[in-house]
Design an enzyme around this catalytic site. Sequence first.
Site, PDB file in Angstrom:
ATOM      1  N   ARG A 221       1.020  -0.940  -0.391  1.00  0.00           N
ATOM      2  CA  ARG A 221      -0.327   0.253   0.119  1.00  0.00           C
ATOM      3  C   ARG A 221       0.402   1.190  -0.132  1.00  0.00           C
ATOM      4  O   ARG A 221       1.968   1.822   0.957  1.00  0.00           O
ATOM      5  CB  ARG A 221      -1.150  -0.205   0.952  1.00  0.00           C
ATOM      6  CG  ARG A 221      -1.643  -1.072   1.267  1.00  0.00           C
ATOM      7  CD  ARG A 221      -2.733  -0.667   0.010  1.00  0.00           C
ATOM      8  NE  ARG A 221      -4.456  -1.751  -0.118  1.00  0.00           N
ATOM      9  CZ  ARG A 221      -3.995  -2.964  -0.177  1.00  0.00           C
ATOM     10  NH1 ARG A 221      -3.840  -3.413  -0.939  1.00  0.00           N
ATOM     11  NH2 ARG A 221      -5.280  -3.610  -0.567  1.00  0.00           N
ATOM     12  N   HIS A 269      -1.634  -0.397 -10.093  1.00  0.00           N
ATOM     13  CA  HIS A 269      -2.149  -1.451  -9.243  1.00  0.00           C
ATOM     14  C   HIS A 269      -2.404  -2.672  -9.965  1.00  0.00           C
ATOM     15  O   HIS A 269      -3.340  -3.221  -9.496  1.00  0.00           O
ATOM     16  CB  HIS A 269      -2.742  -0.668  -7.751  1.00  0.00           C
ATOM     17  CG  HIS A 269      -3.552  -1.711  -6.599  1.00  0.00           C
ATOM     18  ND1 HIS A 269      -4.466  -0.858  -5.429  1.00  0.00           N
ATOM     19  CD2 HIS A 269      -3.669  -2.610  -6.739  1.00  0.00           C
ATOM     20  CE1 HIS A 269      -3.947  -1.597  -4.699  1.00  0.00           C
ATOM     21  NE2 HIS A 269      -3.822  -2.279  -4.828  1.00  0.00           N
TER      22      HIS A 269
HETATM   23  P1  NAP Z   1      -1.055 -11.172   5.209  1.00  0.00           P
HETATM   24  O1  NAP Z   1      -1.405 -12.545   5.078  1.00  0.00           O
HETATM   25  O2  NAP Z   1      -2.002 -10.248   6.529  1.00  0.00           O
HETATM   26  O3  NAP Z   1      -0.024 -10.814   5.534  1.00  0.00           O
HETATM   27  C1  NAP Z   1       0.990  -9.982   6.507  1.00  0.00           C
HETATM   28  C2  NAP Z   1       2.006  -9.715   6.518  1.00  0.00           C
HETATM   29  O4  NAP Z   1       2.664  -8.954   7.524  1.00  0.00           O
HETATM   30  C3  NAP Z   1       2.192 -11.198   7.862  1.00  0.00           C
HETATM   31  O5  NAP Z   1       3.787 -11.354   8.038  1.00  0.00           O
HETATM   32  C4  NAP Z   1       2.665 -10.005   8.809  1.00  0.00           C
HETATM   33  O6  NAP Z   1       3.506 -10.214  10.255  1.00  0.00           O
HETATM   34  C5  NAP Z   1       3.093  -9.181   8.498  1.00  0.00           C
HETATM   35  N1  NAP Z   1       3.049  -7.611   9.901  1.00  0.00           N
HETATM   36  C6  NAP Z   1       1.481  -7.212   9.834  1.00  0.00           C
HETATM   37  N2  NAP Z   1       2.878  -5.748  10.010  1.00  0.00           N
HETATM   38  C7  NAP Z   1       3.344  -5.222  10.262  1.00  0.00           C
HETATM   39  C8  NAP Z   1       4.582  -4.892  11.497  1.00  0.00           C
HETATM   40  N3  NAP Z   1       3.815  -4.104  11.779  1.00  0.00           N
HETATM   41  N4  NAP Z   1       5.852  -5.202  11.863  1.00  0.00           N
HETATM   42  C9  NAP Z   1       6.217  -6.597  10.828  1.00  0.00           C
HETATM   43  N5  NAP Z   1       5.521  -7.281  10.156  1.00  0.00           N
HETATM   44  C10 NAP Z   1       4.411  -7.143  10.046  1.00  0.00           C
HETATM   45  O7  NAP Z   1      -0.896 -10.249   4.442  1.00  0.00           O
HETATM   46  P2  NAP Z   1      -0.800 -10.715   2.765  1.00  0.00           P
HETATM   47  O8  NAP Z   1      -2.169 -11.767   1.830  1.00  0.00           O
HETATM   48  O9  NAP Z   1       0.662 -10.706   2.597  1.00  0.00           O
HETATM   49  O10 NAP Z   1      -0.789  -9.470   1.617  1.00  0.00           O
HETATM   50  C11 NAP Z   1      -0.258  -8.244   2.250  1.00  0.00           C
HETATM   51  C12 NAP Z   1      -0.697  -6.956   1.714  1.00  0.00           C
HETATM   52  O11 NAP Z   1      -0.492  -6.717   0.187  1.00  0.00           O
HETATM   53  C13 NAP Z   1      -2.010  -6.192   2.134  1.00  0.00           C
HETATM   54  O12 NAP Z   1      -2.341  -6.204   3.478  1.00  0.00           O
HETATM   55  C14 NAP Z   1      -2.329  -5.555   0.619  1.00  0.00           C
HETATM   56  O13 NAP Z   1      -2.293  -4.317   1.087  1.00  0.00           O
HETATM   57  C15 NAP Z   1      -1.202  -5.954  -0.059  1.00  0.00           C
HETATM   58  N6  NAP Z   1      -1.813  -6.785  -1.683  1.00  0.00           N
HETATM   59  C16 NAP Z   1      -1.511  -5.536  -2.659  1.00  0.00           C
HETATM   60  C17 NAP Z   1      -1.785  -6.295  -4.179  1.00  0.00           C
HETATM   61  C18 NAP Z   1      -2.093  -5.786  -5.245  1.00  0.00           C
HETATM   62  O14 NAP Z   1      -2.144  -5.306  -6.091  1.00  0.00           O
HETATM   63  N7  NAP Z   1      -0.583  -4.677  -5.159  1.00  0.00           N
HETATM   64  C19 NAP Z   1      -2.847  -7.327  -4.135  1.00  0.00           C
HETATM   65  C20 NAP Z   1      -2.697  -8.141  -2.701  1.00  0.00           C
HETATM   66  C21 NAP Z   1      -2.960  -7.839  -1.807  1.00  0.00           C
HETATM   67  P3  NAP Z   1       2.967 -11.329  10.928  1.00  0.00           P
HETATM   68  O15 NAP Z   1       2.712 -12.778  10.188  1.00  0.00           O
HETATM   69  O16 NAP Z   1       3.529 -11.567  12.284  1.00  0.00           O
HETATM   70  O17 NAP Z   1       1.476 -11.356  11.192  1.00  0.00           O
HETATM   71  C1  GLV Z   2      -5.380  -5.844  -4.046  1.00  0.00           C
HETATM   72  O1  GLV Z   2      -4.827  -4.716  -3.608  1.00  0.00           O
HETATM   73  C2  GLV Z   2      -5.999  -6.337  -2.115  1.00  0.00           C
HETATM   74  O2  GLV Z   2      -4.885  -6.197  -1.768  1.00  0.00           O
HETATM   75  O3  GLV Z   2      -5.962  -7.895  -2.780  1.00  0.00           O
END
Ligand code: NAP
Ligand code: GLV
Length: 306
Positions: A221, A269
């Site tokens: 983000r 995005h």
């Molecule tokens: P997720 O499964 O919720 O994983 C988040 C990771 O970040 C976890 O390892 C978590 O730690 C870590 N984290 C959270 N807060 C933290 C902090 N304060 N300090 C250090 N580490 C922290 O999320 P995800 O599915 O991998 O997705 C991540 C993000 O990608 C989404 O929230 C979204 O914003 C973005 N995204 C973007 C797109 C795009 O098209 N650009 C698509 C999909 C997602 P823990 O493991 O310890 O909980």
């Molecule tokens: C895309 O940005 C998602 O969070 O799925």
Amino acid sequence: MSIALIIPDRDLTQLEQRLQASLTDTKVEIWPNISQKDQVEFALVWKPPLGSLSSLTNLKAIQCFGAGVDAILLDPALPDVPIARIVDDKLNQTMVNYLQGVVAHYKLRLDQFSQQQQQGIWKPKSPRKLASICILGLGELGSAAAKHFVDLGYQVSGWSRTAKKLADVTCYSGEAELSQAVANADVVICLLPLTDKTENLLNAAVFAQFKTNSIFINVARGAIVDDKALIDALDSGKLQAACLDVFRQEPLANTDPFWQHPAILITPHISAVTNLNSAIEQTLLNYQRYKQGLPMLNVIDRKQGY
Ligand code: NAP
Ligand code: GLV
């Protein structure tokens, strides 16, 4: 009982028709054309307008259309109901493909050759030596990316909130270990959720800890990054390039300095767009579970914000 689809600025015809075809006993309606708001118990949402969810007085569950729930949690009047998110191997694979492509782009110096082409310059250069990758966020997407880059032979480190163990990944956790996580990486990839704790996390002090000449990729983000600090880090040569898929304001304003910066690559995005079939499957499954009194799958922790 009815389901509300609150996904502004998008043609929802197919989504609505396919959900409705599977749910003969439930009305599926598209926000803001909801015939009886007090009949809505379940909402499928993406970037819901402020106040839209709080106006549904009988809402019991929210399914997010994507992985990140930050836009849902923005609403101070959000009803206290469970929020589920998309978790999908197809989404992970899409993100991994994007990241592999971006890393290859820099490795092959396509950024520099593209600039040379504009000036008609013929000047061969050997590939950049990009050997180590740090992934900030080791959740669904981050751990898939970490595994992928390990398999490709990179030295991979990662950083998360709680301690993790991932095969062949040097794992760091907690604020105190962020500087160690980024210090030796040729490429740093941000895959953190946007929360109170991560907003503006990547600021001047943190960029100062990055390896000099490293490359930064943000697919999480925009608001996790202090934009000015990023531009300063590029201008000072601390970072040599940045690829940005996400921005504080989307679409990115015409006047934003990111557009013209020679060391920034912008994508709109698209690094991991939700797969429609997966979203429909997961919505139907979670709706059935809700109706059966079972907990939904992939519910986020509202206190942590992800
Ligand atoms: P997720 O499964 O919720 O994983 C988040 C990771 O970040 C976890 O390892 C978590 O730690 C870590 N984290 C959270 N807060 C933290 C902090 N304060 N300090 C250090 N580490 C922290 O999320 P995800 O599915 O991998 O997705 C991540 C993000 O990608 C989404 O929230 C979204 O914003 C973005 N995204 C973007 C797109 C795009 O098209 N650009 C698509 C999909 C997602 P823990 O493991 O310890 O909980
Ligand atoms: C895309 O940005 C998602 O969070 O799925």
